[in-house]
Design an enzyme around this catalytic site. Sequence first.
Site, PDB file in Angstrom:
ATOM      1  N   GLU A  80      -3.279  10.432  -1.200  1.00  0.00           N
ATOM      2  CA  GLU A  80      -4.173   9.533  -1.137  1.00  0.00           C
ATOM      3  C   GLU A  80      -4.647   9.056   0.244  1.00  0.00           C
ATOM      4  O   GLU A  80      -5.958   9.033   0.670  1.00  0.00           O
ATOM      5  CB  GLU A  80      -3.906   8.245  -1.868  1.00  0.00           C
ATOM      6  CG  GLU A  80      -5.233   7.322  -2.295  1.00  0.00           C
ATOM      7  CD  GLU A  80      -5.257   6.050  -1.116  1.00  0.00           C
ATOM      8  OE1 GLU A  80      -6.552   5.583  -1.521  1.00  0.00           O
ATOM      9  OE2 GLU A  80      -4.685   6.220  -0.368  1.00  0.00           O
ATOM     10  N   GLU A  81      -3.673   8.850   1.256  1.00  0.00           N
ATOM     11  CA  GLU A  81      -3.986   8.599   2.431  1.00  0.00           C
ATOM     12  C   GLU A  81      -4.720   9.655   3.375  1.00  0.00           C
ATOM     13  O   GLU A  81      -5.430   9.251   4.149  1.00  0.00           O
ATOM     14  CB  GLU A  81      -2.750   8.221   3.034  1.00  0.00           C
ATOM     15  CG  GLU A  81      -2.194   6.858   2.412  1.00  0.00           C
ATOM     16  CD  GLU A  81      -2.707   5.543   2.824  1.00  0.00           C
ATOM     17  OE1 GLU A  81      -3.898   5.560   3.284  1.00  0.00           O
ATOM     18  OE2 GLU A  81      -2.144   4.776   2.227  1.00  0.00           O
TER      19      GLU A  81
ATOM     20  N   ASP B 127      -4.335  -0.156  -6.653  1.00  0.00           N
ATOM     21  CA  ASP B 127      -4.087   0.084  -4.999  1.00  0.00           C
ATOM     22  C   ASP B 127      -4.056  -1.156  -4.284  1.00  0.00           C
ATOM     23  O   ASP B 127      -5.204  -1.671  -4.049  1.00  0.00           O
ATOM     24  CB  ASP B 127      -5.326   0.923  -4.686  1.00  0.00           C
ATOM     25  CG  ASP B 127      -4.971   1.757  -3.199  1.00  0.00           C
ATOM     26  OD1 ASP B 127      -3.601   1.108  -2.479  1.00  0.00           O
ATOM     27  OD2 ASP B 127      -5.866   2.630  -2.714  1.00  0.00           O
TER      28      ASP B 127
ATOM     29  N   ASP C 123       0.846  -1.132  -0.058  1.00  0.00           N
ATOM     30  CA  ASP C 123       0.106  -0.114   0.054  1.00  0.00           C
ATOM     31  C   ASP C 123       0.854   1.187  -0.044  1.00  0.00           C
ATOM     32  O   ASP C 123       0.986   1.937   1.007  1.00  0.00           O
ATOM     33  CB  ASP C 123      -0.849  -0.094   1.338  1.00  0.00           C
ATOM     34  CG  ASP C 123      -1.866   1.094   1.185  1.00  0.00           C
ATOM     35  OD1 ASP C 123      -2.028   1.890   0.353  1.00  0.00           O
ATOM     36  OD2 ASP C 123      -2.470   1.460   2.355  1.00  0.00           O
TER      37      ASP C 123
END
Length: 208
Positions: free
Chosen positions: A79-80, A107, A45
Amino acid sequence: VVAFLDNKADKTIVIGAHFDHLGIGENGSSLDANPQGKIHNGADDNASGVAGVLELARYFKNNKVKESSNFLFICFSGEELGLFGSKYYTEKPTLDLKNVNYMINMDMIGRLNPTTKNISVSGSGTSPVWETLLKNTNTTLSIKTDSAGVGPSDHTSFYLKNIPVLHFFTGSHTDYHKPSDDWDKINYDGEKEVLELVIEVVEKLDDQ
């Protein structure tokens, strides 16, 4: 980070992944009991997705038969923290989004179970062609589809701009958002199979 492969076509395919992760565990997203100061490399990830973007860029640049679409390869940050990078791109795109045929998001594609070979493909309801296409692919992977175009990853930003999307995901695991999500846990042969599936999807759609 954006790269454009110009095949002199009217339509463009977007292939993307996010390259940010959790740093040294200070943003509150780590699932480690005591995360502060521990490096979270994020091999699955989402270094796995970024590696996928790079390999597909190499493949489509070097293949002898050029597709009838251009390619836009994008690696997103933020993104996180809330899809910041992909949201920004879709609000300030480098090309007219009306000319984007579809978007593929990778992802967490690095932990394919070698026994079950399950892969989740979300967004199958965002185009009428996806379900039939995925059912007729030449792969040993067990594809589980989800019709939703909205989810906790960057394809959502494109779907909200009325662009068909597919999100490839080999599943969660106990190393998710922990320092233990590292290179030695990656199923490299499995990731190769996932990328071969993505290539097949693109090539089957080449004349549509």
